[in-house]
Design an enzyme around this catalytic site. Structure first.
Site, PDB file in Angstrom:
ATOM      1  N   LYS A  26       9.448  -9.429 -11.668  1.00  0.00           N
ATOM      2  CA  LYS A  26       9.691  -7.981 -11.580  1.00  0.00           C
ATOM      3  C   LYS A  26      10.911  -7.676 -10.713  1.00  0.00           C
ATOM      4  CE  LYS A  26       7.324  -5.321  -8.500  1.00  0.00           C
ATOM      5  NZ  LYS A  26       8.115  -4.397  -7.675  1.00  0.00           N
ATOM      6  N   ASN A  27      10.949  -8.241  -9.529  1.00  0.00           N
ATOM      7  CA  ASN A  27      11.987  -7.814  -8.580  1.00  0.00           C
ATOM      8  C   ASN A  27      13.374  -8.346  -8.935  1.00  0.00           C
ATOM      9  OD1 ASN A  27      10.109  -6.304  -7.293  1.00  0.00           O
ATOM     10  ND2 ASN A  27       9.775  -7.745  -5.607  1.00  0.00           N
ATOM     11  N   ARG A  83      10.719   2.798  -6.655  1.00  0.00           N
ATOM     12  CA  ARG A  83      11.565   2.505  -5.512  1.00  0.00           C
ATOM     13  C   ARG A  83      12.901   1.896  -5.939  1.00  0.00           C
ATOM     14  NH1 ARG A  83      13.286   2.984  -0.253  1.00  0.00           N
ATOM     15  NH2 ARG A  83      14.266   1.043   0.348  1.00  0.00           N
ATOM     16  N   CYS A 102       6.547   6.121   0.338  1.00  0.00           N
ATOM     17  CA  CYS A 102       5.744   5.670  -0.790  1.00  0.00           C
ATOM     18  C   CYS A 102       4.512   4.985  -0.274  1.00  0.00           C
ATOM     19  CB  CYS A 102       6.542   4.741  -1.685  1.00  0.00           C
ATOM     20  SG  CYS A 102       6.700   3.142  -0.954  1.00  0.00           S
ATOM     21  N   ARG A 162      10.448   4.494   3.363  1.00  0.00           N
ATOM     22  CA  ARG A 162      11.339   3.441   2.831  1.00  0.00           C
ATOM     23  C   ARG A 162      12.789   3.907   2.989  1.00  0.00           C
ATOM     24  NH1 ARG A 162       8.121   0.294  -1.282  1.00  0.00           N
ATOM     25  NH2 ARG A 162       9.902  -1.092  -1.420  1.00  0.00           N
ATOM     26  N   ILE A 185      16.957   4.093   3.422  1.00  0.00           N
ATOM     27  CA  ILE A 185      18.044   3.377   2.736  1.00  0.00           C
ATOM     28  C   ILE A 185      19.326   3.389   3.574  1.00  0.00           C
ATOM     29  CG2 ILE A 185      17.191   3.658   0.366  1.00  0.00           C
ATOM     30  CD1 ILE A 185      19.306   5.944   0.086  1.00  0.00           C
ATOM     31  N   ASP A 186      19.155   3.517   4.897  1.00  0.00           N
ATOM     32  CA  ASP A 186      20.338   3.580   5.766  1.00  0.00           C
ATOM     33  C   ASP A 186      21.243   2.354   5.612  1.00  0.00           C
ATOM     34  OD1 ASP A 186      17.836   2.593   7.065  1.00  0.00           O
ATOM     35  OD2 ASP A 186      19.265   1.841   8.534  1.00  0.00           O
ATOM     36  N   GLN A 187      20.643   1.175   5.413  1.00  0.00           N
ATOM     37  CA  GLN A 187      21.467  -0.039   5.296  1.00  0.00           C
ATOM     38  C   GLN A 187      22.246  -0.052   3.975  1.00  0.00           C
ATOM     39  OE1 GLN A 187      21.692  -2.459   7.933  1.00  0.00           O
ATOM     40  NE2 GLN A 187      20.674  -0.715   8.899  1.00  0.00           N
ATOM     41  N   ASP A 190       4.790  -9.747  -0.007  1.00  0.00           N
ATOM     42  CA  ASP A 190       4.181  -9.382  -1.289  1.00  0.00           C
ATOM     43  C   ASP A 190       2.996 -10.282  -1.658  1.00  0.00           C
ATOM     44  OD1 ASP A 190       6.021  -7.389  -1.486  1.00  0.00           O
ATOM     45  OD2 ASP A 190       7.310  -8.398  -2.943  1.00  0.00           O
ATOM     46  N   ILE A 194       6.609  -6.160   8.028  1.00  0.00           N
ATOM     47  CA  ILE A 194       7.810  -5.854   7.230  1.00  0.00           C
ATOM     48  C   ILE A 194       7.784  -4.397   6.772  1.00  0.00           C
ATOM     49  CG2 ILE A 194       9.029  -6.424   5.072  1.00  0.00           C
ATOM     50  CD1 ILE A 194       8.497  -9.373   5.803  1.00  0.00           C
ATOM     51  N   ARG A 200       2.318  -1.712 -12.632  1.00  0.00           N
ATOM     52  CA  ARG A 200       3.743  -1.701 -12.267  1.00  0.00           C
ATOM     53  C   ARG A 200       4.315  -3.116 -12.234  1.00  0.00           C
ATOM     54  NH1 ARG A 200       4.605  -0.214  -6.832  1.00  0.00           N
ATOM     55  NH2 ARG A 200       6.617  -1.052  -7.426  1.00  0.00           N
TER      56      ARG A 200
HETATM   57  N1  EPU Z   1      14.690  -0.987   5.499  1.00  0.00           N
HETATM   58  C1  EPU Z   1      15.318  -0.028   6.292  1.00  0.00           C
HETATM   59  N2  EPU Z   1      16.513   0.480   5.866  1.00  0.00           N
HETATM   60  C2  EPU Z   1      17.082   0.106   4.697  1.00  0.00           C
HETATM   61  C3  EPU Z   1      16.463  -0.855   3.891  1.00  0.00           C
HETATM   62  C4  EPU Z   1      15.245  -1.379   4.323  1.00  0.00           C
HETATM   63  O1  EPU Z   1      14.825   0.332   7.354  1.00  0.00           O
HETATM   64  O2  EPU Z   1      18.169   0.626   4.375  1.00  0.00           O
HETATM   65  C5  EPU Z   1      13.433  -1.591   5.965  1.00  0.00           C
HETATM   66  C6  EPU Z   1      12.274  -1.308   5.013  1.00  0.00           C
HETATM   67  O3  EPU Z   1      11.693  -0.048   5.268  1.00  0.00           O
HETATM   68  C7  EPU Z   1      11.362  -2.467   5.321  1.00  0.00           C
HETATM   69  C8  EPU Z   1      12.341  -3.623   5.569  1.00  0.00           C
HETATM   70  O4  EPU Z   1      13.572  -3.001   5.912  1.00  0.00           O
HETATM   71  O5  EPU Z   1      10.639  -2.199   6.488  1.00  0.00           O
HETATM   72  C9  EPU Z   1      12.573  -4.566   4.391  1.00  0.00           C
HETATM   73  O6  EPU Z   1      12.906  -3.782   3.251  1.00  0.00           O
HETATM   74  P1  EPU Z   1      13.703  -4.366   2.007  1.00  0.00           P
HETATM   75  O7  EPU Z   1      14.921  -3.548   1.829  1.00  0.00           O
HETATM   76  O8  EPU Z   1      13.864  -5.850   2.139  1.00  0.00           O
HETATM   77  O9  EPU Z   1      12.669  -4.086   0.844  1.00  0.00           O
HETATM   78  P2  EPU Z   1      12.924  -3.437  -0.565  1.00  0.00           P
HETATM   79  O10 EPU Z   1      14.222  -3.871  -1.128  1.00  0.00           O
HETATM   80  O11 EPU Z   1      12.636  -1.986  -0.501  1.00  0.00           O
HETATM   81  C10 EPU Z   1      11.909  -5.442  -1.897  1.00  0.00           C
HETATM   82  C11 EPU Z   1      10.854  -5.613  -2.943  1.00  0.00           C
HETATM   83  C12 EPU Z   1       9.490  -5.396  -2.322  1.00  0.00           C
HETATM   84  C13 EPU Z   1       9.312  -6.423  -1.209  1.00  0.00           C
HETATM   85  C14 EPU Z   1      10.441  -6.297  -0.191  1.00  0.00           C
HETATM   86  C15 EPU Z   1      10.408  -7.357   0.899  1.00  0.00           C
HETATM   87  C16 EPU Z   1      11.985  -4.942  -4.940  1.00  0.00           C
HETATM   88  C17 EPU Z   1      12.143  -3.930  -6.025  1.00  0.00           C
HETATM   89  N3  EPU Z   1      11.090  -4.649  -4.001  1.00  0.00           N
HETATM   90  O12 EPU Z   1      11.758  -4.110  -1.407  1.00  0.00           O
HETATM   91  O13 EPU Z   1       8.559  -5.661  -3.347  1.00  0.00           O
HETATM   92  O14 EPU Z   1       8.085  -6.206  -0.552  1.00  0.00           O
HETATM   93  O15 EPU Z   1      11.709  -6.406  -0.857  1.00  0.00           O
HETATM   94  O16 EPU Z   1      10.475  -8.620   0.349  1.00  0.00           O
HETATM   95  O17 EPU Z   1      12.619  -5.968  -4.949  1.00  0.00           O
HETATM   96  C18 EPU Z   1       6.508  -5.517  -4.452  1.00  0.00           C
HETATM   97  O18 EPU Z   1       7.019  -6.187  -5.363  1.00  0.00           O
HETATM   98  O19 EPU Z   1       5.283  -5.277  -4.367  1.00  0.00           O
HETATM   99  C19 EPU Z   1       7.370  -4.977  -3.412  1.00  0.00           C
HETATM  100  C20 EPU Z   1       7.004  -3.976  -2.610  1.00  0.00           C
END
Ligand code: EPU
Length: 429
Positions: free
Chosen positions: A22-23, A93, A117, A122, A124-126, A306, A328, A398
């Protein structure tokens, strides 16, 4: 409203084939926006997150042909406007990936703000920091994130912490930018490598994916390709744990065993046999008790967040006390109260769960509170005595292709049952 109903206590035996990840798929599908020719993506999982992506593409004017249920041809050349429809994007997301891909192609994107969510806030500052390093400005317009750049110029991006989505978006924006972008402290998950391989197959120049430092040299044109998504690490891990929890013997096929090492290591620590082959693993359980163990989730190659809910469910059946730390996301233990309804002894304080093993779980009506929590409820239901009814299964849909059919084929007594919701009942009165 559909529910999954499981009569527990059956050993899972036989073989199961794992679907595409999926991811990886949600990133690769979004990346087709950057392609200057049609391309074909194979091994796309048939799950609702992908269905939503396809609806977003169609709404934006792309030509999508589903060649068979897992093979899709994308021609995104007809997309004229860099904006994603509000009502569709709010539901997933990974819609934030359209920010990077539309910015990379049009130098502008309007994408509905990903809200809080089921896993908590969640941010997206980064992601925005990465776009800004390449020369884009951002603001919020009518609930949408708006990013715009006159031109995108390669630069250095340093992430404050590990972010999968941020790393994906940085790659999307950099792939057609002018010059070299260096992404430091990049995420290393298998789906990052898969995205880079897909883009490179189209003619991109991305090196170092899978390490902390990814170098992207911008190119002008991306050609069409045919590419197969990698197998889903988390789906595979879920079936490994399901096999163990049911005290079964299952060959899990179409996997990359290297991606499963952290899960394999923990299963072995619990006294469960895992045999690795070229592209499959076999999980089998003898007569002995499950041995307690501790878990701390980490970015790849650590133990994945996950897999935490599913593995914690298995730990409820181990002898002794196990500790699970998962910091996380804010909200990854919401399933614990559901598990307690099934006789589990799991206490959560902040980001730490303490699990005291019990002799048996008992069936109960429970809710899938998010995708992986839903998978945990399925595992609990398979292991429990009696009947478990899982509601809110749209979360499970999903991310797990054909979960009911796959588990039935392994000998589980599991079915989808339709029950009218209160709203539907009210209408029919
Ligand atoms: N974060 C920030 N700012 C940002 C981006 C992330 O504070 O700009 C924080 C997040 O809130 C979280 C941490 O950094 O606390 C890690 O977030 P990350 O960006 O790595 O997660 P993501 O990209 O939103 C993906 C997967 C998730 C998986 C996480 C961690 C996808 C579509 N989603 O999420 O998958 O848990 O990485 O490995 O790839 C799932 O499949 O069930 C799922 C939630």
């Amino acid at each position: 409203m559909e529910k999954i109903v499981i009569n527990g206590g059956r050993r899972l035996t036989g073989e199961v084939a794992i679907s595409g990840a999926k991811n990886a798929a949600v990133a690769i599908v979004a990346a087709t926006i950057l392609c200057d020719e049609p391309c074909i993506v194979e091994n796309v999982p048939e799950i609702s997150d992908i269905a939503i992506c396809l609806r977003i593409f169609k709404a934006m004017g792309a030509d999508i042909q589903v060649i068979n249920k897992n093979t899709i041809r994308f021609d995104t050349r007809n997309i004229r406007k860099p904006s994603v429809p509000y009502e569709l994007a709010r539901t997933m997301r990974a819609s934030s990936y359209f920010l990077g891909t539309l910015l990379g192609r049009f130098h502008e994107a309007f994408v509905p703000l990903p809200g809080g969510c089921d896993l908590g806030d969640r941010p997206i500052d980064q992601h925005l920091k990465a776009f800004s390093a390449l020369g884009a400005k951002d603001d919020i317009v009518n609930g949408c994130v708006h990013v715009k750049a006159d031109e995108l110029i390669g630069s250095q991006i340093y992430f404050d912490f590990n972010t999968v989505g941020g790393t994906m978006n940085a790659i999307f924006a950099a792939v057609k930018a002018q010059g070299l972008t260096i992404i430091e402290n990049a995420a290393k998950e298998p789906h990052i490598v898969d995205l880079a391989n897909f883009l490179n197959a189209m003619g991109a120049d991305i090196r170092g994916a899978g390490t902390d430092v990814i170098k992207v040299r911008g190119v002008e044109y991306l050609k069409g390709t045919t590419y197969a998504v990698i197998p889903d690490q988390i789906e595979a891990g879920t079936y490994m744990v399901a096999a163990a929890a049911s005290r079964g013997d299952v060959l899990i096929k179409n996997v990359i065993p290297k991606h499963l090492e952290s899960i394999t290591a923990k299963l072995r620590a619990m006294g469960i046999s895992v045999q690795e082959f070229d592209d499959s693993v076999r999980v089998s359980v003898g007569d002995g008790p499950f041995i307690r163990t501790n878990i701390k989730t980490m970015p790849h190659p650590g133990f994945p967040t996950d897999m935490q809910p599913q593995f914690s469910t298995l730990l409820t059946l181990a002898e002794g006390t196990s500790t699970v730390i998962d910091d996380i996301f804010d909200n990854r233990f919401r399933y614990a109260s559901e598990l307690r309804r099934m006789s589990a002894d799991i206490q959560v304080k902040g980001t730490v769960a303490t699990i005291q093993g019990v002799k048996r779980l008992t069936g109960a009506p429970v809710k899938a509170t998010d995708l992986r929590a839903g998978a945990a409820m399925v595992i609990a239901g398979l292991a429990a005595e009696g009947t478990t009814e899982i509601s809110d299964i749209y979360h499970i849909e999903r991310g797990y292709e054909g979960i009911v059919d796959k588990l039935s084929a392994l000998g589980a007594d599991i079915k989808l049952v339709y029950t009218p919701s209160n709203d539907e009942l009210a209408v029919s009165v």
